[in-house]
Scaffold this active site. Structure first.
Site, PDB file in Angstrom:
ATOM      1  CG  ASP A   1      10.800   2.835   5.100  1.00 51.07           C
ATOM      2  OD1 ASP A   1      10.726   1.664   4.714  1.00 51.07           O
ATOM      3  OD2 ASP A   1       9.842   3.439   5.637  1.00 51.07           O
TER       4      ASP A   1
ATOM      5  CG  ASN B   1      -0.565   2.332  -0.271  1.00 50.78           C
ATOM      6  OD1 ASN B   1      -0.500   2.850  -1.385  1.00 50.78           O
ATOM      7  ND2 ASN B   1       0.315   1.459   0.161  1.00 50.78           N
TER       8      ASN B   1
ATOM      9  CG  ASP C   1       1.269   1.048  -7.154  1.00 49.64           C
ATOM     10  OD1 ASP C   1       1.714   0.646  -6.060  1.00 49.64           O
ATOM     11  OD2 ASP C   1       0.430   0.426  -7.823  1.00 49.64           O
TER      12      ASP C   1
ATOM     13  CD  GLU D   1       6.871   0.887   3.004  1.00 50.75           C
ATOM     14  OE1 GLU D   1       6.554   0.955   4.201  1.00 50.75           O
ATOM     15  OE2 GLU D   1       6.477  -0.034   2.252  1.00 50.75           O
TER      16      GLU D   1
END
Length: 561
Positions: A430, A438, A447, A473
């Site tokens: 993770d 973000n 991304d 993620e």
């Protein structure tokens, strides 16, 4: 076992001999072109580029292979063509030069069994690790650039992604390294002390000598037309201006070295006449496909699951059950709704053909078949199904397996593992503080992080391992036939490398980390217990500060599955 230097010696000798054997034909052709160019001003202008290219190429290749006298004569020819002062007397001077080249060629032919005595003494030694057999998705990358400070970061990232990367500061050592061991891809600078386009020229010489195009991209401090043209002529697939963002190079290399789907198409041929089935199967096998024959609809139905074809080729008229009825039965199975079916029949009535296709088949081929038409029809429809299957099983952003496909593959693997008594390990990964990435740098940057980790997973692990994007993620890897200790070392090395990758968002640069939890089979004996155990370890890694991995060694009871 021969040394690397001996391997290079043998390869160079082979290429020198080939070069010498081809030389008479090349000299004859250029002599004819020279004579033609003297016929008129128009012919001279038209053939001048070819003449210049010949001498330039002969000079570079001759020098690379150690034919110094030949290269010196070629250099004289190149200068003669470009010299304005020599144009009044160029004809006799060129005739004399071509005569000297023919004499040198004759001398080399006499000595071709000893051609290596003319060779360069430069060799390259690659470490023994370069010869190991590993993950075939790992790439061997050669980087040729005489500005080490410009490429140190790129080398670092290449190695972080699990590639073997070697740096060469001069074109000659690079040239010899390619002959010793062919790389999967090349990153080449344009300008070197030998010339403004010496890098692409070296690539062009290698392509000509080896008879194959080397996958290459170019780095350059300049984007001028001449440099770009030399790169295109050398067959380079990409051109990047320094300073480069390493991740852009990684993506370009992935695209350049992506392996084609070379798994043969699988076709189930159903026909109650064994000879007809055998004939059509033979046509498809000659085109590289794998076939299975069934001589009755019932046999086809049983074979379907075991063979898992990409397409069914079905005779329309069979006893007991027609092709149309068989197609309807197949379509009633959810897993075969999209399986392409093509009818084969002697039926020429177009209305009957259309009626028969109501069962949802994709094509109708009339017997006797035209072999090329049969192969083309099967290939087109079967490859389309493979593409659709990939869209359904893969995560669209990363190309990894999606959640449901990953779970299904792990279920199958563990079921087989019980029968084979094998051991596997699962890791849940993770990305740390992904929401902050973000929020701070934007979703495009997020991304980029996800795609980069996915690429690293694909290059660091085997194709036999199951690698999936579990959601957002989070990623999962089932490492087959490895112990818990080996799995831990692999994930820990990946974690250390990932935190050193530089990401860019506009002018900002940042780094990322991930946390991981690991569990193993059969200590955790089902897909669900294996996943839950790895997930619990991942939670502990997060709660203990992130950017670390935790192993779950608590055993589950077998009756809990």
């Amino acid at each position: 076992m021969p040394s690397h230097a001996q391997t290079l010696h043998d390869k160079l000798n082979e290429l020198r001999l080939r070069f010498v054997e081809q030389l008479p034909e090349r000299l004859q052709a250029i002599t004819q072109q020279w004579q033609q160019s003297q016929a008129s001003c128009e012919a001279r202008a038209r053939l001048a580029p070819d003449l210049h290219r010949f001498f330039h190429s002969l000079k570079g290749t001759g020098r690379s292979l150690g034919f110094e006298r030949l290269a010196a004569l070629a250099e004289q020819g190149e200068k003669l063509l470009t010299s304005t002062s020599a144009q009044a007397h160029i004809a006799p001077m060129m005739d004399t030069l071509l005569g000297k080249l023919r004499q040198e060629q004759a001398n080399l032919l006499k000595q071709k069994n000893q051609a290596t005595t003319h060779g360069s003494s430069a060799t390259v030694e690659l470490p023994a690790t370069a010869l190991r057999a590993g993950n075939h998705r790992q790439r061997l990358i050669y980087l040729c650039d005489d500005e080490p400070e410009q490429v140190s970061q790129l080398l670092h990232h290449l190695r972080c992604f699990g590639h073997e990367a070697y740096h060469f500061e001069d074109t000659q050592t690079f040239f010899n390294a390619v002959l010793t061991r062919r790389p999967d891809a090349i990153i080449m600078d344009v300008q070197f002390p030998q010339g403004k386009t010496a890098g692409p020229e070296t690539l062009a010489s290698l392509n000509k000598l080896t008879g194959e195009r080397l996958p290459a991209i170019v780095l350059s401090s300049s984007g001028d037309f001449g440099s770009r043209l030399s790169a295109v002529r050398a067959g380079c697939s990409g051109y990047f201006i320094k300073p480069v963002k390493p991740l852009e190079i990684m993506l370009a290399l992935d695209k350049l070295t992506a392996e084609p789907d070379d798994e043969p198409l699988r076709v189930l041929v159903v026909d109650d006449e064994p000879e007809a089935a055998g004939y059509h199967a033979a046509l498809l096998e000659r085109a590289g496909m794998i076939t299975q024959q069934a001589h009755s609809p019932a046999q086809a139905f049983v074979t379907l699951e075991r063979f898992n074809p990409d397409l069914m080729l079905v005779d329309m008229y069979m006893p007991v059950c027609s092709g149309e009825e068989l197609a309807t039965i197949v379509r009633q199975q959810p897993e075969y709704v999209g399986l392409p079916i093509i009818y084969l029949s002697g039926e020429t009535d177009s209305q009957k053909q259309l009626t028969a296709m109501n069962a949802g088949v994709e094509g109708f081929i009339t017997k006797p078949v035209i072999p090329d038409d049969l192969v083309a029809a099967v290939t087109l429809r079967a490859e389309r199904l493979r593409h659709l299957r990939a869209l359904m099983t893969q995560d669209s952003m990363t190309g990894l397996y999606n959640h449901s496909t990953t779970t299904d593959l792990i279920n199958r693997t563990l079921a087989q593992a019980y029968r084979d008594d094998t051991h596997h390990a699962m890791a849940m990964l993770d990305i740390d503080h992904f929401k902050d990435i973000n929020d701070t740098y934007g979703h495009l940057a997020g991304d980029q992080v996800i795609i980069t980790l996915a690429h690293m997973l694909k290059t660091r692990f085997r194709t036999s391992d199951i690698i999936g994007r579990y959601g957002g993620e989070e990623f999962v890897i089932l490492m087959k036939n490895v112990t818990l200790d080996i799995a831990t070392r692999l994930i820990e090395r990946l974690r250390q490398d990932f935190e050193q990758v530089d990401f860019h968002a506009g002018d900002a640069r940042f780094n990322c980390t991930f946390s991981a939890g690991i569990s193993d089979f059969p200590r955790h004996p089902s897909t669900e217990t294996l996943r839950v155990s790895a997930d619990q370890a991942l939670y502990r890694a997060k709660s203990q500060g992130r950017n670390q991995l935790v192993i779950n060694t608590e055993a589950d009871a077998l009756d809990d599955q």
